[in-house]
Design an enzyme around this catalytic site. Structure first.
Site, PDB file in Angstrom:
ATOM      1  N   TRP A   1      72.833  32.505 -79.302  1.00  0.00           N
ATOM      2  CA  TRP A   1      72.129  33.260 -78.257  1.00  0.00           C
ATOM      3  C   TRP A   1      71.719  34.650 -78.730  1.00  0.00           C
ATOM      4  O   TRP A   1      70.601  35.103 -78.467  1.00  0.00           O
ATOM      5  CB  TRP A   1      72.960  33.330 -76.972  1.00  0.00           C
ATOM      6  CG  TRP A   1      73.007  32.001 -76.281  1.00  0.00           C
ATOM      7  CD1 TRP A   1      74.106  31.256 -76.006  1.00  0.00           C
ATOM      8  CD2 TRP A   1      71.880  31.232 -75.801  1.00  0.00           C
ATOM      9  NE1 TRP A   1      73.742  30.087 -75.387  1.00  0.00           N
ATOM     10  CE2 TRP A   1      72.396  30.033 -75.254  1.00  0.00           C
ATOM     11  CE3 TRP A   1      70.500  31.430 -75.794  1.00  0.00           C
ATOM     12  CZ2 TRP A   1      71.581  29.039 -74.696  1.00  0.00           C
ATOM     13  CZ3 TRP A   1      69.685  30.441 -75.229  1.00  0.00           C
ATOM     14  CH2 TRP A   1      70.224  29.281 -74.695  1.00  0.00           C
TER      15      TRP A   1
ATOM     16  N   ASP B   1      74.068  40.626 -72.987  1.00  0.00           N
ATOM     17  CA  ASP B   1      73.752  39.312 -72.409  1.00  0.00           C
ATOM     18  C   ASP B   1      75.067  38.705 -71.933  1.00  0.00           C
ATOM     19  O   ASP B   1      75.811  38.112 -72.703  1.00  0.00           O
ATOM     20  CB  ASP B   1      73.091  38.414 -73.467  1.00  0.00           C
ATOM     21  CG  ASP B   1      72.860  36.994 -72.949  1.00  0.00           C
ATOM     22  OD1 ASP B   1      73.213  36.707 -71.803  1.00  0.00           O
ATOM     23  OD2 ASP B   1      72.320  36.181 -73.729  1.00  0.00           O
TER      24      ASP B   1
ATOM     25  N   LYS C   1      75.768  29.880 -64.980  1.00  0.00           N
ATOM     26  CA  LYS C   1      77.097  29.703 -65.543  1.00  0.00           C
ATOM     27  C   LYS C   1      78.175  30.176 -64.569  1.00  0.00           C
ATOM     28  O   LYS C   1      79.077  29.437 -64.259  1.00  0.00           O
ATOM     29  CB  LYS C   1      77.236  30.463 -66.869  1.00  0.00           C
ATOM     30  CG  LYS C   1      76.697  29.721 -68.089  1.00  0.00           C
ATOM     31  CD  LYS C   1      75.214  29.853 -68.303  1.00  0.00           C
ATOM     32  CE  LYS C   1      74.696  29.047 -69.448  1.00  0.00           C
ATOM     33  NZ  LYS C   1      73.858  29.807 -70.365  1.00  0.00           N
TER      34      LYS C   1
HETATM   35  C1  LIG Z   1      72.749  29.985 -71.148  1.00  0.00           C
HETATM   36  C2  LIG Z   1      72.563  31.239 -71.921  1.00  0.00           C
HETATM   37  C3  LIG Z   1      71.284  31.758 -72.186  1.00  0.00           C
HETATM   38  C4  LIG Z   1      70.011  31.054 -71.761  1.00  0.00           C
HETATM   39  O1  LIG Z   1      69.852  31.075 -70.403  1.00  0.00           O
HETATM   40  P1  LIG Z   1      68.521  30.534 -69.711  1.00  0.00           P
HETATM   41  O2  LIG Z   1      68.743  30.851 -68.285  1.00  0.00           O
HETATM   42  O3  LIG Z   1      68.445  29.049 -69.979  1.00  0.00           O
HETATM   43  O4  LIG Z   1      67.362  31.231 -70.302  1.00  0.00           O
HETATM   44  C5  LIG Z   1      71.198  32.947 -72.875  1.00  0.00           C
HETATM   45  N1  LIG Z   1      72.297  33.607 -73.290  1.00  0.00           N
HETATM   46  C6  LIG Z   1      73.539  33.125 -73.062  1.00  0.00           C
HETATM   47  C7  LIG Z   1      74.719  33.901 -73.544  1.00  0.00           C
HETATM   48  C8  LIG Z   1      73.702  31.934 -72.374  1.00  0.00           C
HETATM   49  O5  LIG Z   1      74.941  31.462 -72.135  1.00  0.00           O
END
Ligand SMILES: *Cc1c(COP(=O)(O)O)cnc(C)c1O
Length: 362
Positions: free
Chosen positions: A103, A173, A197
């Protein structure tokens, strides 16, 4: 007939059963209006009051200070990878990035059209088994910001500290770790997270941004993706993801009822420790990540005999333990144990893993 199974999906992930039951009870008739919350205007006073309450609950849970705006956006964390440079670069030309896995690497790649991403530290040489230490972070003084991913959802690698970036804003993030433990929001310039999540259903993206960072968006930034414009319009510049926002509010309610993030952090530690202990005590399962950097949300492990993978997954599913397959890019197994995954799910998984090992690896 079906009963709810234990769901270890990385995302979209498990939601608290109590939240889904409340949503079900309110689905056709919200607040006695004879309408679903999905069927009313986002500018209806009752809807606006509801989302304001949701925001104040989130502020209470996370201790978000008044000089931070909370934005309820769309596009997922992936859209934010591009929206960060669009909104934050201003007159600067580059930003610092820490690479700890898939990520954070995607965030780096997405920066290219907007400016230079300096990769100031990476876990790549160590096989992504630990995170760079504070001493290894060589910041560029004129960087617009420093970006990192506190919890790498795919690798199961997590920071055990918050980087100190001095005067340069720190961007995190937090898609897979937000609301899992108390944090000090003042250490961050921007916190962002896709909802699917640990917040609610997919379609909603949370952005918590310090006020002084607003107002530098490039002219090419589409209005719904402009932080300052969304902040000035209470995230209602255009139609927001109304149902996702409502459900997030129910999750915030549920978290407060559980006792807040301190209580969640304790429960999450118990769950993760139990699972890592089972992995470490076994001969069939292993996880090589440095202990301090093991994720409490996404527990990855491999089977010594990969030929057993398919059978492991099949039998797990037959035992009501769903979605344990690792990300397609890394293989192996992954148990995502976010807030909504109960301790009972982890205990059932550990019992199954021991039984499977006894039967196949005696
Ligand atoms: C799931 C995730 C993403 C991507 O998320 P989207 O909503 O599909 O764009 C980005 N960064 C992390 C750390 C994630 O767990």
């Amino acid at each position: 007939m079906s009963t709810r199974q234990f769901n270890f999906c990385a995302g979209p992930a498990a939601l608290p059963t109590a939240v889904l039951e409340r949503a079900q009870a309110e689905l056709l008739d919200w607040q006695g209006r004879g309408l679903s919350v999905m069927e009313i205007s986002h500018r209806h006073p009752a809807y606006m009051a509801m989302v304001q309450e949701a925001e104040s609950k989130l502020r209470q849970l996370m201790g978000i200070p008044d000089n931070y705006k909370v934005l309820f956006m769309q596009g997922g964390a992936t859209a934010q990878f591009a929206l960060l440079p669009m909104n934050l670069l201003g007159t600067k030309t580059h930003a610092d990035y820490i690479d700890t896995g898939i990520w954070s690497a995607k965030a780096i790649a997405a920066m290219a059209p907007y400016g230079a991403a300096s990769e100031i530290a990476s876990s790549a040489s160590g096989g992504y088994l630990n995170v760079p230490s504070q001493g290894q972070l060589k910041f560029n003084k004129d960087a617009a910001y420093v970006h990192y991913c506190p919890n790498e959802t795919i690798g199961g690698l997590a920071f055990d500290y918050v980087p100190n970036t001095g005067a340069v804003p720190l961007i995190a993030d937090m898609s897979s770790t937000i609301l899992s433990e108390p944090i000090d929001v003042t250490q961050f310039g921007v916190i962002y997270a896709g909802a699917q999540k640990n917040i609610g259903p997919a379609g909603l993206t949370l952005v918590i941004v310090r006020e002084d960072l607003l107002g530098s968006a490039s002219k090419t930034t589409p209005n719904p993706f402009n932080y300052a414009l969304q902040a000035a319009n209470d995230s209602m510049l255009n139609t927001p993801p109304t149902y996702g926002w409502y459900l997030a509010g129910l999750v915030f309610d549920w978290l407060l009822q559980q006792g807040g993030l301190g209580v969640m952090a304790e429960k999450n530690a118990v769950k993760a420790n139990r699972l890592y202990q089972a992995i470490d005590e076994s001969r069939l399962y292993s996880n090589n990540i440095v202990i301090a950097n093991r994720s409490k949300m996404n527990v990855t492990f491999i089977l010594e005999d990969e030929a057993l993978n398919a059978e492991f997954l099949q039998q797990a599913q037959a035992n009501g333990l769903l979605n344990l397959k690792g990300h397609r890019s890394v293989g192996g197994m992954r148990a995502s144990i976010y807030n909504a995954v109960p301790e009972a799910a982890v205990f059932a998984l550990v019992a199954f893993m021991k039984d499977f090992e006894t039967r196949h690896w005696a």
